[in-house]
Scaffold this active site. Structure first.
Site, mmCIF file in Angstrom:
data_model
loop_
_atom_site.group_PDB
_atom_site.id
_atom_site.type_symbol
_atom_site.label_atom_id
_atom_site.label_comp_id
_atom_site.label_asym_id
_atom_site.label_seq_id
_atom_site.Cartn_x
_atom_site.Cartn_y
_atom_site.Cartn_z
ATOM 1 N N PHE A 149 0.812 -1.226 0.000
ATOM 2 C CA PHE A 149 0.000 0.000 0.000
ATOM 3 C C PHE A 149 0.841 1.269 0.000
ATOM 4 O O PHE A 149 0.363 2.325 -0.377
ATOM 5 C CB PHE A 149 -0.916 0.013 1.242
ATOM 6 C CG PHE A 149 -0.224 0.480 2.494
ATOM 7 C CD1 PHE A 149 -0.147 1.843 2.784
ATOM 8 C CD2 PHE A 149 0.396 -0.414 3.364
ATOM 9 C CE1 PHE A 149 0.521 2.296 3.923
ATOM 10 C CE2 PHE A 149 1.067 0.028 4.492
ATOM 11 C CZ PHE A 149 1.129 1.384 4.769
ATOM 12 N N LYS A 173 -1.310 -7.336 -8.998
ATOM 13 C CA LYS A 173 -2.246 -7.446 -7.864
ATOM 14 C C LYS A 173 -1.795 -6.390 -6.851
ATOM 15 O O LYS A 173 -0.944 -6.630 -5.998
ATOM 16 C CB LYS A 173 -2.169 -8.861 -7.275
ATOM 17 C CG LYS A 173 -3.409 -9.343 -6.564
ATOM 18 C CD LYS A 173 -3.905 -8.474 -5.443
ATOM 19 C CE LYS A 173 -3.088 -8.564 -4.182
ATOM 20 N NZ LYS A 173 -3.503 -7.528 -3.176
ATOM 21 N N GLU A 176 -5.000 -3.795 -1.760
ATOM 22 C CA GLU A 176 -6.450 -3.536 -1.742
ATOM 23 C C GLU A 176 -6.773 -2.290 -0.916
ATOM 24 O O GLU A 176 -7.926 -1.871 -0.855
ATOM 25 C CB GLU A 176 -7.203 -4.772 -1.224
ATOM 26 C CG GLU A 176 -6.910 -5.206 0.200
ATOM 27 C CD GLU A 176 -5.646 -6.064 0.359
ATOM 28 O OE1 GLU A 176 -4.661 -5.844 -0.379
ATOM 29 O OE2 GLU A 176 -5.650 -6.936 1.255
ATOM 30 N N CYS A 281 9.584 2.083 3.321
ATOM 31 C CA CYS A 281 10.517 0.996 3.633
ATOM 32 C C CYS A 281 11.929 1.529 3.793
ATOM 33 O O CYS A 281 12.796 0.850 4.317
ATOM 34 C CB CYS A 281 10.473 -0.067 2.555
ATOM 35 S SG CYS A 281 11.096 0.535 1.003
ATOM 36 N N GLU A 384 9.341 -3.897 13.046
ATOM 37 C CA GLU A 384 9.079 -2.751 12.165
ATOM 38 C C GLU A 384 7.783 -2.094 12.646
ATOM 39 O O GLU A 384 6.738 -2.743 12.690
ATOM 40 C CB GLU A 384 8.908 -3.245 10.723
ATOM 41 C CG GLU A 384 8.688 -2.107 9.750
ATOM 42 C CD GLU A 384 8.456 -2.585 8.316
ATOM 43 O OE1 GLU A 384 7.692 -3.550 8.128
ATOM 44 O OE2 GLU A 384 9.037 -1.974 7.402
HETATM 45 P P1 NAD Z 1 1.609 -6.527 3.172
HETATM 46 O O1 NAD Z 1 2.634 -7.596 3.279
HETATM 47 O O2 NAD Z 1 0.504 -6.511 4.168
HETATM 48 O O3 NAD Z 1 0.885 -6.580 1.731
HETATM 49 C C1 NAD Z 1 1.621 -6.611 0.537
HETATM 50 C C2 NAD Z 1 0.817 -7.342 -0.523
HETATM 51 O O4 NAD Z 1 0.618 -8.697 -0.112
HETATM 52 C C3 NAD Z 1 -0.557 -6.743 -0.779
HETATM 53 O O5 NAD Z 1 -0.828 -6.766 -2.159
HETATM 54 C C4 NAD Z 1 -1.489 -7.668 0.003
HETATM 55 O O6 NAD Z 1 -2.764 -7.755 -0.574
HETATM 56 C C5 NAD Z 1 -0.777 -9.006 -0.078
HETATM 57 N N1 NAD Z 1 -1.031 -9.839 1.108
HETATM 58 C C6 NAD Z 1 -1.248 -9.409 2.386
HETATM 59 N N2 NAD Z 1 -1.441 -10.461 3.200
HETATM 60 C C7 NAD Z 1 -1.341 -11.567 2.446
HETATM 61 C C8 NAD Z 1 -1.438 -12.975 2.734
HETATM 62 N N3 NAD Z 1 -1.673 -13.431 3.967
HETATM 63 N N4 NAD Z 1 -1.266 -13.829 1.715
HETATM 64 C C9 NAD Z 1 -1.011 -13.392 0.475
HETATM 65 N N5 NAD Z 1 -0.922 -12.083 0.144
HETATM 66 C C10 NAD Z 1 -1.071 -11.186 1.110
HETATM 67 O O7 NAD Z 1 2.402 -5.132 3.149
HETATM 68 P P2 NAD Z 1 1.803 -3.673 3.202
HETATM 69 O O8 NAD Z 1 1.294 -3.424 4.580
HETATM 70 O O9 NAD Z 1 0.913 -3.439 2.055
HETATM 71 O O10 NAD Z 1 3.127 -2.814 2.945
HETATM 72 C C11 NAD Z 1 3.989 -2.409 3.966
HETATM 73 C C12 NAD Z 1 5.175 -3.334 4.059
HETATM 74 O O11 NAD Z 1 5.883 -3.348 2.828
HETATM 75 C C13 NAD Z 1 6.200 -2.873 5.099
HETATM 76 O O12 NAD Z 1 6.665 -3.999 5.780
HETATM 77 C C14 NAD Z 1 7.300 -2.244 4.268
HETATM 78 O O13 NAD Z 1 8.578 -2.245 4.855
HETATM 79 C C15 NAD Z 1 7.275 -3.132 3.062
HETATM 80 N N6 NAD Z 1 7.885 -2.491 1.903
HETATM 81 C C16 NAD Z 1 9.098 -2.974 1.502
HETATM 82 C C17 NAD Z 1 9.734 -2.392 0.422
HETATM 83 C C18 NAD Z 1 11.065 -2.918 -0.051
HETATM 84 O O14 NAD Z 1 11.467 -2.573 -1.156
HETATM 85 N N7 NAD Z 1 11.730 -3.728 0.717
HETATM 86 C C19 NAD Z 1 9.127 -1.329 -0.252
HETATM 87 C C20 NAD Z 1 7.877 -0.878 0.190
HETATM 88 C C21 NAD Z 1 7.262 -1.486 1.273
#
Ligand code: NAD
Length: 499
Positions: A149, A173, A176, A281, A384
């Site tokens: 997100f 994908k 959401e 991040c 985090e």
């Molecule tokens: P998230 O892991 O909750 O979601 C990421 C994606 O995975 C979304 O599209 C979500 O729909 C999907 N998802 C969530 N739960 C799932 C499950 N149980 N099974 C399958 N798919 C699932 O992450 P977020 O809250 O959207 O984003 C924030 C996180 O992303 C933070 O931890 C941040 O550090 C990380 N991030 C990392 C980078 C990097 O380059 N390392 C860059 C941006 C964000």
């Protein structure tokens, strides 16, 4: 209520699963839209259509594919403000930050114009008597991008530029929680000349993600999100033999040496720690001053700067420093971790727990927090937080500060502030973290370098954007060829036979 649909075969397509998710306005706490959540059957149908469309797209010459990227650059610039407004309204970040989100994605589209160059293989003549050997890079087929997100424009564009320019079809994908901007990007790709079906945007949750991971057609998965999901996706993708690069969470440290310019370091910490409400991040979430005196002086400089931060909705103008966090659950999680920090003995020097904004009492705002005397065993150090909370861990020496960062399970980014080149050089060479800043707080590499963390911040072995992206989205084929002699001597060659 606004409805957000999938983007399939070049048009907005309502979902058929009957399931939707709420999309909030984080500044007011109100539901502003509902997004369709795809079923496994919808995912499978979208993949099948993408596979058909990919055949012609993959066979299109790379220069033509690059022209779609050229056009895309103009279109994104044209619609920048419109996209940034939508991005701010669903994500909550300030308008300048939203434009930055789009801009950093746009730079990867610009980089992807160089696809013909990156698609070139290698060649050697005379590998043996009359034998040539050459390699070529070919697209993988249909690939999936699963994005978080916090950068709803940048990260989809990081995936789409190289993957599409290399000749793949992509199932995107997106998160959401702020799903509209990815749809706007898909619309622009159509206007730029991308054939229908080559980019499908499918909204969804775990059901959609699992369907992508289990598909035999999907050849690669590019994921960005939290570490537990990154690891899950990496492992499940491997079960069906997919290529996977999965980027996870972070706990980025900034080491402040006694010789650093402390005003510069404090300004940098405030921007990198609290910008975008800490939902980056590459945010700095741990300050590591070296020496008690450095620590005392740093805290003294940080406190007034943090207390001056203006927190508000993106509509309140460009002098707002940061906006709300993305959801009520995120807000509650951050405040819960702050309580844990207090309970475990950290010193809460700036306390934002009672923060409230008149007229926006139901918004997902979190006031700024600064902790001092945090120790490595505390939850606020290990986890985090992804919010406007900066933890200070005091180190007695450079070696202790370095060891602290190296022992942390995350390894996305890190910074050092110092005037000493020798220390900075030693630090950059030894630290086990993917992206390093020297007197630069958020060292995000530009599009023509690669972006990726180490340790639990990244699973897989190729980074995002830069030349690595084209390696990730293509596979190499190597040809060894020998032609029988005869034609050039004329003996076996009959011009008449060619008529
Ligand atoms: P998230 O892991 O909750 O979601 C990421 C994606 O995975 C979304 O599209 C979500 O729909 C999907 N998802 C969530 N739960 C799932 C499950 N149980 N099974 C399958 N798919 C699932 O992450 P977020 O809250 O959207 O984003 C924030 C996180 O992303 C933070 O931890 C941040 O550090 C990380 N991030 C990392 C980078 C990097 O380059 N390392 C860059 C941006 C964000």
């Amino acid at each position: 209520m606004r409805a957000i649909h999938h983007w399939i075969d070049g048009k907005a397509t309502p979902g058929t699963s009957g399931r939707t998710a709420d999309v909030f306005n984080p500044a007011t706490g109100e539901v502003q839209a509902r997004v369709d959540l795809a079923s496994r059957a919808e995912i499978d149908a979208a993949i099948a259509r993408a596979a058909q469309a990919q055949v012609a797209w993959g066979a299109t010459n790379p220069q033509r594919r690059a022209r779609v990227m050229m056009k895309m650059v103009d279109l994104i610039n044209r619609d920048m403000d419109k996209m940034a407004e939508m991005l701010s309204s669903e994500h909550g970040k300030t308008f300048p930050d939203a434009k930055g989100d789009i801009q950093r994605g746009l730079e990867v589209i610009e980089f992807s114009i160089g696809a013909p160059h990156f698609m070139k293989g290698e060649f050697i003549d005379g590998a043996g008597p009359g034998i040539d050997m050459y390699s070529m890079r070919q697209p993988l087929g249909v690939v999936a991008a699963i994005t978080p997100f916090n950068f709803p424009a940048m990260i989809p564009l990081w995936k789409l530029g190289p993957a599409l320019a290399a000749g793949n079809a992509v199932i995107l994908k997106p998160s959401e929680r702020d799903p509209t901007v990815p749809n706007m990007i898909a619309e622009l790709f159509k206007e730029a000349g991308l054939p229908d079906g080559v980019l499908q945007v499918i909204h969804g949750d775990k059901e959609a993600v699992d369907a992508l991971l289990d598909s035999d057609v999907i050849q690669a998965v590019g994921f960005v999100g939290s570490t537990p999901i990154a690891q899950y996706i990496y492992e499940r993708a491997a079960q069906t033999g997919k290529r996977a690069q999965c980027f996870g969470g972070a706990k980025n440290h900034m080491i402040i040496m006694p010789d650093a310019d402390l005003d510069q370091a404090a300004d940098a910490l405030v921007g990198a720690g609290y910008g975008a409400a800490g939902e980056r991040c590459m945010a700095i979430s741990v300050a590591v001053p070296v020496g008690e005196e450095t620590a005392d002086r740093l805290i003294e400089k940080l406190v007034p700067r943090i207390e001056k931060l203006k927190v508000g909705p993106w509509t309140a103008g460009d002098d707002v420093d940061y906006g709300p966090v993305v959801t009520r659950a995120a807000q509650e999680n951050i405040l819960r971790l702050v309580e844990t920090g207090v309970a475990q003995g950290a010193e809460l020097v700036v306390d934002g727990r009672d923060f409230s904004l008149q007229g926006y009492e139901d918004g997902f705002f979190v006031g700024p927090h600064l902790f001092d005397r945090v120790t490595p065993d505390m939850d606020i150090y290990r986890k985090e937080i992804f919010g406007p909370v900066l933890s200070t861990v005091r180190a007695a020496s450079y070696e202790e500060a370095l060891k602290l960062a190296m022992d942390h399970e995350y390894g996305n980014g890190i910074a050092m502030f110092t005037r000493d080149g020798d220390t900075a050089r030693d630090f950059a060479s030894r630290v086990n973290v993917g992206m390093i800043g020297i007197n630069v707080p958020i060292p995000v590499p530009l599009a023509y370098f690669t972006f990726g963390g180490w340790k639990k911040s990244g699973f897989g072995d190729l980074n995002q954007h830069g030349p690595d992206a084209f390696r990730f989205y293509t596979r190499t084929k190597t040809v060894t060829s020998r032609w029988p002699s005869g034609i050039k001597e004329g003996s076996a060659f009959n011009f008449k036979a060619m008529d």
